[in-house]
Scaffold this active site. Structure first.
Site, PDB file in Angstrom:
ATOM      1  N   GLU A  19       8.254 -10.592  -9.642  1.00 50.20           N
ATOM      2  CA  GLU A  19       7.753 -11.480  -8.598  1.00 50.20           C
ATOM      3  C   GLU A  19       6.453 -12.169  -9.016  1.00 50.20           C
ATOM      4  O   GLU A  19       6.202 -13.324  -8.649  1.00 50.20           O
ATOM      5  CB  GLU A  19       7.491 -10.683  -7.307  1.00 50.20           C
ATOM      6  N   LYS A  51       5.540 -13.029 -12.029  1.00 49.12           N
ATOM      7  CA  LYS A  51       5.867 -14.125 -12.961  1.00 49.12           C
ATOM      8  C   LYS A  51       6.298 -15.366 -12.186  1.00 49.12           C
ATOM      9  O   LYS A  51       5.804 -16.471 -12.413  1.00 49.12           O
ATOM     10  CB  LYS A  51       6.992 -13.667 -13.894  1.00 49.12           C
ATOM     11  N   GLU A 106      22.009 -20.815 -35.389  1.00 50.51           N
ATOM     12  CA  GLU A 106      21.857 -19.679 -34.461  1.00 50.51           C
ATOM     13  C   GLU A 106      22.085 -20.030 -32.986  1.00 50.51           C
ATOM     14  O   GLU A 106      21.513 -19.395 -32.100  1.00 50.51           O
ATOM     15  CB  GLU A 106      20.472 -19.011 -34.639  1.00 50.51           C
ATOM     16  N   CYS A 119       7.618 -11.848 -20.035  1.00 52.53           N
ATOM     17  CA  CYS A 119       8.120 -10.478 -20.059  1.00 52.53           C
ATOM     18  C   CYS A 119       9.260 -10.388 -21.067  1.00 52.53           C
ATOM     19  O   CYS A 119       9.935 -11.373 -21.331  1.00 52.53           O
ATOM     20  CB  CYS A 119       8.653 -10.097 -18.684  1.00 52.53           C
ATOM     21  N   ASP A 162      15.827 -11.075 -41.742  1.00 54.47           N
ATOM     22  CA  ASP A 162      14.508 -11.299 -41.145  1.00 54.47           C
ATOM     23  C   ASP A 162      13.813  -9.990 -40.826  1.00 54.47           C
ATOM     24  O   ASP A 162      14.399  -9.110 -40.196  1.00 54.47           O
ATOM     25  CB  ASP A 162      14.657 -12.099 -39.837  1.00 54.47           C
ATOM     26  N   HIS A 198      12.262 -12.985 -44.181  1.00 55.77           N
ATOM     27  CA  HIS A 198      11.306 -13.884 -43.532  1.00 55.77           C
ATOM     28  C   HIS A 198      10.356 -13.054 -42.686  1.00 55.77           C
ATOM     29  O   HIS A 198      10.766 -12.122 -42.003  1.00 55.77           O
ATOM     30  CB  HIS A 198      12.046 -14.900 -42.664  1.00 55.77           C
ATOM     31  N   HIS A 250       4.780 -23.981 -34.375  1.00 52.94           N
ATOM     32  CA  HIS A 250       4.263 -23.518 -33.087  1.00 52.94           C
ATOM     33  C   HIS A 250       3.698 -24.662 -32.273  1.00 52.94           C
ATOM     34  O   HIS A 250       3.187 -24.457 -31.182  1.00 52.94           O
ATOM     35  CB  HIS A 250       3.201 -22.443 -33.306  1.00 52.94           C
TER      36      HIS A 250
END
Ligand code: GLN
Ligand code: ZN
Length: 781
Positions: A19, A21, A507, A539, A622, A664, A717
């Site tokens: 809640e 979030k 992917e 989360c 990975d 990676h 990013h």
């Protein structure tokens, strides 16, 4: 009769259905106003207190709530607010607080996360950047790094601990406020001034803590929980001195007793320091470090209240209550004790009651935060009024523990006998790298400085929509797979068109790099509402590894096969490594983590071999989370590195010499672990380097890393599109440090969080940069 209390150190703040979030994100989006957000938060706090009371918890925490992060709350409270944020609002305003947490942007805004554990900074468009964020000790919770400067002044700037204490009091709960202790806060703090030690600010900080404690005492708090988890780290003598100085000073505050809380490990060589501090109570983690109980008791003052952290705050298994009672009954007779979770329950999901779809047998082995409260109360009850007084609860617990122990799910003879077969040969390639690479070059016929990407391509709204529809059953599997094939085919064709040398399938079929594999492996379960806060409103829902891990059938071969069938260039097989799968899951606690990791390694090894058999020449495994599992204490690190590297090698070493293994890793700190990275012996490693401008290649240069490396040249990013020139410069820089024929050209990480409109020009530029760098670095080649 003894009087043992059941205490809690902190409860998840996100709410049983996230809640907090929902409300916070609605507030950020402008969909609800501040009053509505504050009301939701107050409602969650009230429910949390009520829930703990109902469960029989005697010592209920307050101030464990936070809108984003408790370390940030502390920094703001202490007035450690860098100038850039001060203009934004008052110290107690949400505007200022969220600006420190998330940055404050004009438009476009901050990139969120890859959804795979990578934590990303803020994107272009921010006026004021967010504070730096990093992992809280060895958890997957992230805190905002306090920023201090030489001469930093402190002043009590908010009174949240007092406010929340009074809020609880008004509802009829006498709570124990939780605050982060001054020494841990300073040890976590950073300064931009080189060589400046934040701990030197302690004398100026203590009066603020004293003022806060006095205010809490005045408000009626009799106890305060003061968290000093840094006491489980390797500390310098100066840091230990700081502890003595700090607590000598805080002990002078009248009217309030301090419960000094340590967790996430053993006090070890800091035990004497901890025991010498003039506090009324000491909490110790007896889940991570059960062996420290004896030494703690032997050294504790007779009047020290010992808080025994016996219920695991970091995992989701039912506790063996009888075994705990066996250990603590005698202690409780001889000492003043309190029963507590090992650490705050922040790191566990809220309530198992919501898990209606879990296999009932497995569900019966689990305890989430709410269930852990019950366990605490049961133990305290048994200590106070005898085991007989809680006999039915103990009997039920015993049955669940026995059921788990005897279950074939946790003990699969086929997996066990296979593990027993593993010999040293399974952990190494037959041929040394120098020979392998020649065979691979002949096999693959790649140019120098080959270009590739890390695996994922943008997970667009359409991809997510199709997945959701398929999950809900409104899209047939046939249609869904057709949709995925089209996405894959288009992405492959585009990669060929722009001239990438080694391709990926994109992917699109994967929800998450761990979950996708977990869902196909035996031994894994997935909760529906088992959310744990990772940072801010984000989360995660870690898989639960409950049993022996096995791979019933190939997991990725069909998708690889399809992708290669529509490509002319080599298509990489793409797998998540055993250590990363382990570190991003809730792991069974009935055998060493190393053993579970090895089982996963065998499953991945099988997949690697199936890919090779299908014709795959390059397989990437990975290990994004390998570094995350590093133990907090130096002395424990090598053992972890040894078994985790071995697990990787088991997964990678079955192939022919001409098959190329890539790995990676997306982080930026290799110095401490470079020996282990070398020991992994991957033919090619791709790493994150663009933001550090190739500086972190130094570790590889100093080590004389012999195998091939793809230092990321495109910072994924951020939505920013790097220019050809910029990436060429990075490659030339890398070429100045490493041999040109060692180098690969790739982005920092997967592209799933990016948009196609950013990715396309960026990769076109990257291919051009590689061509230019080839000419510059390998003339005549
Ligand atoms: N292959 C994964 C991807 O590209 C790697 C992600 C990661 O390292 N976090 O998405
Ligand atoms: Zn990555």
């Amino acid at each position: 009769m003894m009087s043992v209390t059941a205490a809690n150190l902190g409860f998840p703040r996100i709410g049983p259905r996230r809640e907090l979030k929902t409300a916070t994100e609605a507030y950020w989006a402008g969909a609800i106003d501040e009053t509505a957000l504050l009301e939701t938060a107050a409602g969650l706090r009230a429910a949390t207190w009520a829930r703990q009371k109902a469960a029989g918890i005697d010592v209920i925490p307050s101030n464990d709530f936070s809108f984003y992060d408790q370390v940030l709350d502390t920094s703001v409270m202490l007035g450690a607010i860098p100038d850039a944020y001060r203009a934004i609002g008052a110290a107690d305003s949400l505007d200022l607080y969220f600006a420190m947490a998330r940055g404050r942007q004009t438009k476009g805004g901050r990139s969120e996360t890859a959804g795979d554990g990578c934590v990303h900074g803020h994107g272009a468009g921010s006026d004021v950047p967010a504070q730096e964020m990093t992992k809280w000790f060895d958890t997957n919770y992230h805190y905002m790094v306090p920023e201090v400067a030489p001469g930093q002044a402190f002043a009590l700037s908010t009174t949240k601990p007092v406010d929340h204490f009074l809020e609880a009091k008004a509802l009829g709960y006498q709570t124990r406020p939780v605050i982060l202790g001054p020494v841990t806060w300073l040890l976590l703090a950073k300064s931009k001034a080189e060589g400046f030690d934040p701990v030197s600010l302690l004398p100026g900080l203590l009066p603020v803590y004293a003022e806060l404690l006095a205010k809490l005492a005045e408000a009626g708090a009799d106890w305060v929980q003061i968290d000093e988890p840094a006491l489980v780290l390797d500390l310098t003598d100066a840091a230990r001195d700081a502890y003595r100085a700090a607590y000598a000073e805080l002990a002078k505050v009248a009217g309030v007793k301090l419960m000094l809380a340590t967790y996430f490990g053993a006090l070890g060589d800091n035990l004497a320091t901890a025991l010498s501090l003039p506090v009324a109570g000491l909490h110790v983690d007896l889940v991570r470090a059960p062996e420290q109980l004896e030494a703690v008791i032997a050294g504790a003052r007779a009047d020290l209240l010992l808080s025994l952290g016996v219920i695991d705050g970091r995992n989701i298994w039912k506790a063996d209550l009888a075994a705990i009672l066996d250990r603590v009954e005698a202690v409780a007779r001889a000492h003043r004790v309190q029963i507590a979770p090992s650490c705050s329950l922040l790191h566990t999901p809220v309530d198992l009651e919501l898990e209606t779809k879990l296999d009932p047998q497995i569900r019966n082995w689990l305890a989430f935060a709410v269930q852990k409260l019950g366990e605490l109360a049961t133990i305290a009850g048994a200590l106070n009024t005898g085991r007989a007084s809680v006999a039915p609860v103990l009997a039920e617990n015993e049955a669940a523990i026995a059921d788990r122990r005897a279950s074939p799910l946790t003990n699969n003879p086929r997996v066990r006998s296979r593990i027993a077969e593993v010999t040293a040969n399974w952990t190494r390639r037959v041929t040394p790298f120098a020979e392998r690479i020649r065979l691979q070059q002949a096999h693959l016929n790649l140019p120098s400085l080959p270009t590739t990407t890390i695996g994922s391509f943008p997970q667009t709204a359409e991809v997510r929509k199709a997945r959701a529809a398929h999950d809900k059953g409104t899209m047939t599997t046939q249609d869904y797979e057709q949709f995925l094939r089209e996405e894959t085919k288009r992405t492959v064709a585009w990669q060929e068109e722009i001239g990438l040398d080694v391709l990926v399938h994109g992917e699109f079929e994967r929800n998450d790099m761990v979950q996708y594999f977990g869902e196909q492996l035996a031994g894994f379960a997935f909760s529906r509402a088992g959310w744990v806060q990772s940072y801010g409103s984000r989360c995660v829902r870690p898989p639960i590894i409950y049993g022996d891990v096995a791979r019933p059938k190939p997991m990725t071969v069909a998708w690889w096969d399809y992708a290669q069938s529509v490509a002319t260039k080599p298509m990489k097989g793409m797998l998540t490594g055993p250590v990363t799968i382990l570190n991003w899951s809730f792991v069974r606690n009935d055998q060493p983590r190393a053993d579970t990791c090895r089982q996963i390694a065998l499953a991945i090894r099988d997949e690697v071999l199936d890919l090779e058999r299908a014709g795959c020449k390059i397989i990437q495994i990975d290990e994004a989370a390998l570094r995350e599992g590093l133990p907090l204490r130096k002395a424990d690190q090598q053992l972890y590195l040894d078994w985790s590297v071995e697990a990787f090698r088991i997964s990678a070493s079955g192939v022919q010499p001409q098959t190329q293994i890539h790995t990676h890793m997306c982080y930026s700190e290799f110095n401490e672990i470079i020996d282990s990275i070398g020991a992994m012996d991957a033919d090619v490693i791709s790493i994150e380097t663009s933001r550090s401008k190739m500086e972190l290649l130094d570790a590889f240069v100093d080590y004389k890393y012999p195998n091939e490396i793809g230092p990321g040249v495109y910072d994924i990013h951020s939505p920013r599109i790097p220019s050809t020139q910029e990436m060429e410069d990075l490659l030339l820089k890398a070429g100045g440090r490493l041999s040109a024929d060692q180098l690969w050209v790739n982005p920092d990480c997967g592209l799933k969080t990016r948009k196609w409109e950013d990715v396309k020009p960026a990769l076109v530029n990257m291919v051009a940069a590689a061509k230019a760098a080839r000419v510059a670095l390998t003339p005549g080649a």
